[in-house]
Motif scaffolding. Structure first.
Motif, PDB file in Angstrom:
ATOM      1  N   CYS A 134       1.008  -1.167  -0.181  1.00  9.83           N
ATOM      2  CA  CYS A 134      -0.002   0.250  -0.122  1.00  9.83           C
ATOM      3  C   CYS A 134       0.776   1.204   0.093  1.00  9.83           C
ATOM      4  O   CYS A 134       1.781   1.431   0.912  1.00  9.83           O
ATOM      5  CB  CYS A 134      -0.920  -0.119   1.291  1.00  9.83           C
ATOM      6  N   ILE A 135       0.774   2.010  -0.909  1.00  7.72           N
ATOM      7  CA  ILE A 135       1.682   3.385  -1.073  1.00  7.72           C
ATOM      8  C   ILE A 135       0.849   4.577  -0.884  1.00  7.72           C
ATOM      9  O   ILE A 135       1.559   5.711  -0.938  1.00  7.72           O
ATOM     10  CB  ILE A 135       2.227   3.211  -2.676  1.00  7.72           C
ATOM     11  N   GLY A 136      -0.365   4.579  -0.349  1.00  2.40           N
ATOM     12  CA  GLY A 136      -1.113   6.000  -0.305  1.00  2.40           C
ATOM     13  C   GLY A 136      -2.490   5.784   0.026  1.00  2.40           C
ATOM     14  O   GLY A 136      -3.247   4.535  -0.617  1.00  2.40           O
ATOM     15  N   SER A 137      -3.113   6.544   0.465  1.00  4.66           N
ATOM     16  CA  SER A 137      -4.635   6.555   0.601  1.00  4.66           C
ATOM     17  C   SER A 137      -5.088   7.942   0.804  1.00  4.66           C
ATOM     18  O   SER A 137      -4.402   8.935   1.463  1.00  4.66           O
ATOM     19  CB  SER A 137      -4.987   5.746   2.054  1.00  4.66           C
ATOM     20  N   TYR A 138      -6.240   8.207   0.928  1.00  2.24           N
ATOM     21  CA  TYR A 138      -7.033   9.506   1.265  1.00  2.24           C
ATOM     22  C   TYR A 138      -8.827   9.535   1.284  1.00  2.24           C
ATOM     23  O   TYR A 138      -9.282   8.468   0.630  1.00  2.24           O
ATOM     24  CB  TYR A 138      -6.631  10.583   0.123  1.00  2.24           C
ATOM     25  N   ASN A 139      -9.163  10.340   1.876  1.00  2.00           N
ATOM     26  CA  ASN A 139     -10.594  10.344   1.946  1.00  2.00           C
ATOM     27  C   ASN A 139     -10.939  11.715   1.197  1.00  2.00           C
ATOM     28  O   ASN A 139     -10.322  12.832   1.231  1.00  2.00           O
ATOM     29  CB  ASN A 139     -11.172  10.608   3.303  1.00  2.00           C
ATOM     30  N   TRP A 140     -12.214  11.625   0.526  1.00  2.40           N
ATOM     31  CA  TRP A 140     -12.685  12.905  -0.096  1.00  2.40           C
ATOM     32  C   TRP A 140     -13.513  13.595   0.975  1.00  2.40           C
ATOM     33  O   TRP A 140     -14.169  12.861   1.791  1.00  2.40           O
ATOM     34  CB  TRP A 140     -13.670  12.590  -1.217  1.00  2.40           C
ATOM     35  N   VAL A 141     -13.605  14.907   0.962  1.00  2.00           N
ATOM     36  CA  VAL A 141     -14.359  15.693   1.816  1.00  2.00           C
ATOM     37  C   VAL A 141     -15.520  16.429   1.113  1.00  2.00           C
ATOM     38  O   VAL A 141     -15.416  16.735  -0.120  1.00  2.00           O
ATOM     39  CB  VAL A 141     -13.663  16.780   2.517  1.00  2.00           C
ATOM     40  N   ASP A 142     -16.853  16.384   1.869  1.00  2.00           N
ATOM     41  CA  ASP A 142     -17.781  17.151   1.077  1.00  2.00           C
ATOM     42  C   ASP A 142     -17.606  18.618   1.452  1.00  2.00           C
ATOM     43  O   ASP A 142     -17.834  19.362   2.298  1.00  2.00           O
ATOM     44  CB  ASP A 142     -19.160  16.780   1.877  1.00  2.00           C
ATOM     45  N   SER A 143     -17.014  19.045   0.156  1.00  2.45           N
ATOM     46  CA  SER A 143     -16.496  20.535   0.217  1.00  2.45           C
ATOM     47  C   SER A 143     -16.912  21.144  -1.231  1.00  2.45           C
ATOM     48  O   SER A 143     -16.997  20.555  -2.214  1.00  2.45           O
ATOM     49  CB  SER A 143     -15.034  20.591   0.447  1.00  2.45           C
ATOM     50  N   PRO A 144     -17.262  22.541  -1.293  1.00  2.00           N
ATOM     51  CA  PRO A 144     -17.327  23.235  -2.352  1.00  2.00           C
ATOM     52  C   PRO A 144     -16.162  22.952  -3.608  1.00  2.00           C
ATOM     53  O   PRO A 144     -16.415  23.098  -4.633  1.00  2.00           O
ATOM     54  CB  PRO A 144     -17.650  24.511  -2.240  1.00  2.00           C
ATOM     55  N   SER A 145     -14.883  22.934  -2.897  1.00  2.00           N
ATOM     56  CA  SER A 145     -13.874  22.845  -3.900  1.00  2.00           C
ATOM     57  C   SER A 145     -13.096  21.447  -3.405  1.00  2.00           C
ATOM     58  O   SER A 145     -13.372  20.851  -2.440  1.00  2.00           O
ATOM     59  CB  SER A 145     -12.839  24.044  -3.634  1.00  2.00           C
ATOM     60  N   PRO A 146     -12.432  20.935  -4.416  1.00  2.00           N
ATOM     61  CA  PRO A 146     -11.783  19.541  -4.471  1.00  2.00           C
ATOM     62  C   PRO A 146     -11.067  19.566  -3.048  1.00  2.00           C
ATOM     63  O   PRO A 146      -9.806  20.294  -3.237  1.00  2.00           O
ATOM     64  CB  PRO A 146     -11.110  19.216  -5.716  1.00  2.00           C
ATOM     65  N   THR A 147     -11.205  18.690  -2.379  1.00  2.00           N
ATOM     66  CA  THR A 147     -10.377  18.654  -0.626  1.00  2.00           C
ATOM     67  C   THR A 147     -10.465  17.456  -0.407  1.00  2.00           C
ATOM     68  O   THR A 147     -11.285  16.283  -0.563  1.00  2.00           O
ATOM     69  CB  THR A 147     -11.187  19.437   0.280  1.00  2.00           C
ATOM     70  N   ILE A 148      -9.208  16.518  -0.121  1.00  2.00           N
ATOM     71  CA  ILE A 148      -8.735  15.186   0.452  1.00  2.00           C
ATOM     72  C   ILE A 148      -8.211  15.590   1.665  1.00  2.00           C
ATOM     73  O   ILE A 148      -7.662  16.365   2.145  1.00  2.00           O
ATOM     74  CB  ILE A 148      -8.137  14.578  -0.480  1.00  2.00           C
ATOM     75  N   ILE A 149      -8.633  14.222   2.509  1.00  2.00           N
ATOM     76  CA  ILE A 149      -7.854  14.062   3.909  1.00  2.00           C
ATOM     77  C   ILE A 149      -6.823  12.918   3.439  1.00  2.00           C
ATOM     78  O   ILE A 149      -6.999  12.022   2.952  1.00  2.00           O
ATOM     79  CB  ILE A 149      -8.734  13.675   4.880  1.00  2.00           C
ATOM     80  N   VAL A 150      -5.544  13.325   3.806  1.00  2.00           N
ATOM     81  CA  VAL A 150      -4.546  12.234   3.668  1.00  2.00           C
ATOM     82  C   VAL A 150      -3.642  11.983   4.995  1.00  2.00           C
ATOM     83  O   VAL A 150      -3.577  12.755   5.742  1.00  2.00           O
ATOM     84  CB  VAL A 150      -3.466  12.778   2.823  1.00  2.00           C
ATOM     85  N   PRO A 151      -3.540  10.572   5.353  1.00  2.00           N
ATOM     86  CA  PRO A 151      -3.845   9.497   4.768  1.00  2.00           C
ATOM     87  C   PRO A 151      -5.422   9.088   4.800  1.00  2.00           C
ATOM     88  O   PRO A 151      -5.757   8.160   4.002  1.00  2.00           O
ATOM     89  CB  PRO A 151      -3.087   8.376   5.349  1.00  2.00           C
ATOM     90  N   GLY A 152      -6.121   9.729   5.543  1.00  2.00           N
ATOM     91  CA  GLY A 152      -7.667   9.291   5.711  1.00  2.00           C
ATOM     92  C   GLY A 152      -7.802   8.127   6.217  1.00  2.00           C
ATOM     93  O   GLY A 152      -6.767   7.399   6.914  1.00  2.00           O
ATOM     94  N   SER A 153      -8.860   7.480   6.272  1.00  2.00           N
ATOM     95  CA  SER A 153      -9.252   6.146   6.958  1.00  2.00           C
ATOM     96  C   SER A 153     -10.641   5.712   6.583  1.00  2.00           C
ATOM     97  O   SER A 153     -11.606   6.361   6.502  1.00  2.00           O
ATOM     98  CB  SER A 153      -8.932   6.021   8.371  1.00  2.00           C
ATOM     99  N   PRO A 154     -10.663   4.381   6.364  1.00  2.00           N
ATOM    100  CA  PRO A 154     -12.065   3.843   5.876  1.00  2.00           C
ATOM    101  C   PRO A 154     -12.885   3.781   7.476  1.00  2.00           C
ATOM    102  O   PRO A 154     -12.314   3.829   8.466  1.00  2.00           O
ATOM    103  CB  PRO A 154     -11.685   2.458   5.622  1.00  2.00           C
ATOM    104  N   PRO A 155     -14.455   3.616   7.380  1.00  2.00           N
ATOM    105  CA  PRO A 155     -15.094   3.925   8.456  1.00  2.00           C
ATOM    106  C   PRO A 155     -14.758   2.476   9.373  1.00  2.00           C
ATOM    107  O   PRO A 155     -14.358   1.431   8.596  1.00  2.00           O
ATOM    108  CB  PRO A 155     -16.451   4.082   8.127  1.00  2.00           C
TER     109      PRO A 155
END
Length: 436
Positions: free
Chosen positions: A77-98
């Motif tokens: 595994c070399i990376g991960s992220y979560n999308w955020v509900d935002s007006p502009s493209p925004t991700i959380i890194v590394p994020g996490s699954p629920p």
């Protein structure tokens, strides 16, 4: 998905790869919630932006008896992220699954409704669907004081694209599909997901999304997430693959990493500046049209979540008790194999009242028999097909713009009219061979 209403707006759901599911069932692929401001847009035409005449038709692949078994090796595994509900493209890194809550059955959920993503990456950042992937990998490499060797990669793709090719190989492709291709560096093929629509209306006849919402809980720092994506690297019989896929849930693991509060990654030490503030050209419906946007969108990166071990990753699926006997492992197993997802949970319900969850592992005897008897011949053909595709894309060099299009069971290669790049120039340059 989520387990709390704060995890995503009420009435917005996500669904699978665009295929209609039987009443009362849900098969997860890309299923994150659509944003509060999201709207449905008219369907695109699969031939938009393509030259009228196909460059070539790819013939059906014949079975070869002398091919060795196709395996996945050197998995990481070399990376991960979560999308955020935002007006502009925004991700959380590394994020996490629920996190899977392991609720005792039975319990009931309401039918799914609202609008859902077909492809969240395509919805949120349509002109550069692979940019969040590159950004997440670069960030993890930087935190590990390393540099990822993009020039060594043969393919960068979504799991969805490989599954579509496997369906064509097996003669089970129920819908036409298209995959846009571009050469990066001298030998890396970028496979860009293309969908007729990136969001659509839910039927109201399934329960899978509300089941996930009721059965999982977002980790601290990812409460506003709308879906977790994971990027893995592996060797597929001599091809170095970088594959992105969406993760439904994770189970607990021994050591619980810390979960820092999300914040903007603006410091140089947090993320390479060019990736934190990349400007993206808006997607064009007509490849020959000149963009008129005054301020192109940028990808914002927040810190949050935690690295999750591969051993904790779970794929969730639901089925009505009346249709559970129709569950097709020949269709579902490749999804697990391509991403090496170790756990599969099949939740059985009676009109939304979930009565049990059948849990299987990728390594189980049942699934290994499916792999050996049915899937392995298709994987051998996929390996040959990818070799053909890579050779063709390299022949057309970096300025070439090709697309794989499957219509009525025929797989053809078309040239695109426009020359737009799928990634910003500063990102494409990362694929150039570097001599030490």
């Amino acid at each position: 998905m989520s387990s709390h209403s704060s995890y995503s707006p009420r009435g917005w759901r996500s669904r699978g790869s665009g295929f209609r599911q039987p009443r009362g069932s849900s098969s997860y692929r890309d299923r994150t919630f659509s944003p509060k401001s999201g709207t449905l847009v008219p369907d695109r035409v699969i031939t938009e932006g393509l030259l009228a005449t196909a460059l070539r038709t790819i013939p059906r692949l014949e079975k070869s008896s002398d091919e060795k078994e196709v395996k996945i090796t050197n998995f990481e595994c070399i990376g991960s992220y979560n999308w955020v509900d935002s007006p502009s493209p925004t991700i959380i890194v590394p994020g996490s699954p629920p996190r899977w809550q392991n609720r005792p059955t039975p319990y009931s959920v309401h039918p799914d409704d609202g609008v859902a993503f077909v492809d969240q990456n395509g919805y949120r950042i349509p002109s550069a669907v692979l940019l969040p992937l590159i950004t997440a990998v670069e960030r993890k490499s930087k935190l590990n004081d390393a540099t990822f060797d993009w020039a060594s990669v043969d393919f960068v793709t979504d799991r969805n694209g490989l599954r579509k090719l496997l369906r064509w190989i097996g003669g089970t492709a129920k819908k036409d599909f298209r995959i846009d291709m571009q050469l990066a560096g001298t030998g890396t093929v970028l496979l860009n997901r293309w969908e007729v629509r990136t969001s659509e209306q839910m039927s109201g006849f399934t329960y899978g999304f509300n089941f996930e919402k009721a059965s999982t809980k977002p980790v601290p720092g990812c409460e506003k997430s709308t879906g977790h994506h994971r990027i893995v690297k592996y060797d597929l019989d001599g091809l170095l693959m970088v594959v992105r896929y969406e993760v439904d849930a994770c189970i607990p693991w021994e050591e619980e990493p810390t979960t820092p509060r999300p914040r903007a990654a603006t410091d140089v030490d947090d993320l390479i500046g060019a990736l934190a503030e990349v400007k993206i050209t808006p997607q064009l419906n007509d490849a020959s049209t000149i963009p008129k946007a005054e301020s192109p969108p940028k990808l914002t990166v927040l810190n949050g979540g935690s690295d999750v071990p591969q051993s904790a990753i779970v794929e969730l699926t639901t089925r009505s008790i009346n249709r559970v006997h129709e569950f097709d492992w020949e269709e579902s197993y490749p999804q697990l194999f391509i991403s090496q997802t170790p756990h599969h949970f099949l939740a059985i319900h009676e009109r939304g009242r979930f009565i049990r969850v059948d849990k299987r592992k990728l390594t189980s005897t049942e699934l290994q028999n499916v792999m050996e008897d049915v899937i392995q011949p298709h994987l051998k053909k996929l390996r040959r097909l990818l070799g053909t595709v890579k050779k063709l894309v390299i022949e057309h060099r970096q300025r070439g713009r090709l697309s794989l299009v499957c219509q009525e069971g025929e797989l053809k290669v078309f040239q695109r009219v426009g020359r737009e790049s799928c990634l910003p120039d500063e990102i494409i340059r990362k694929f150039d061979v570097k001599f030490v």
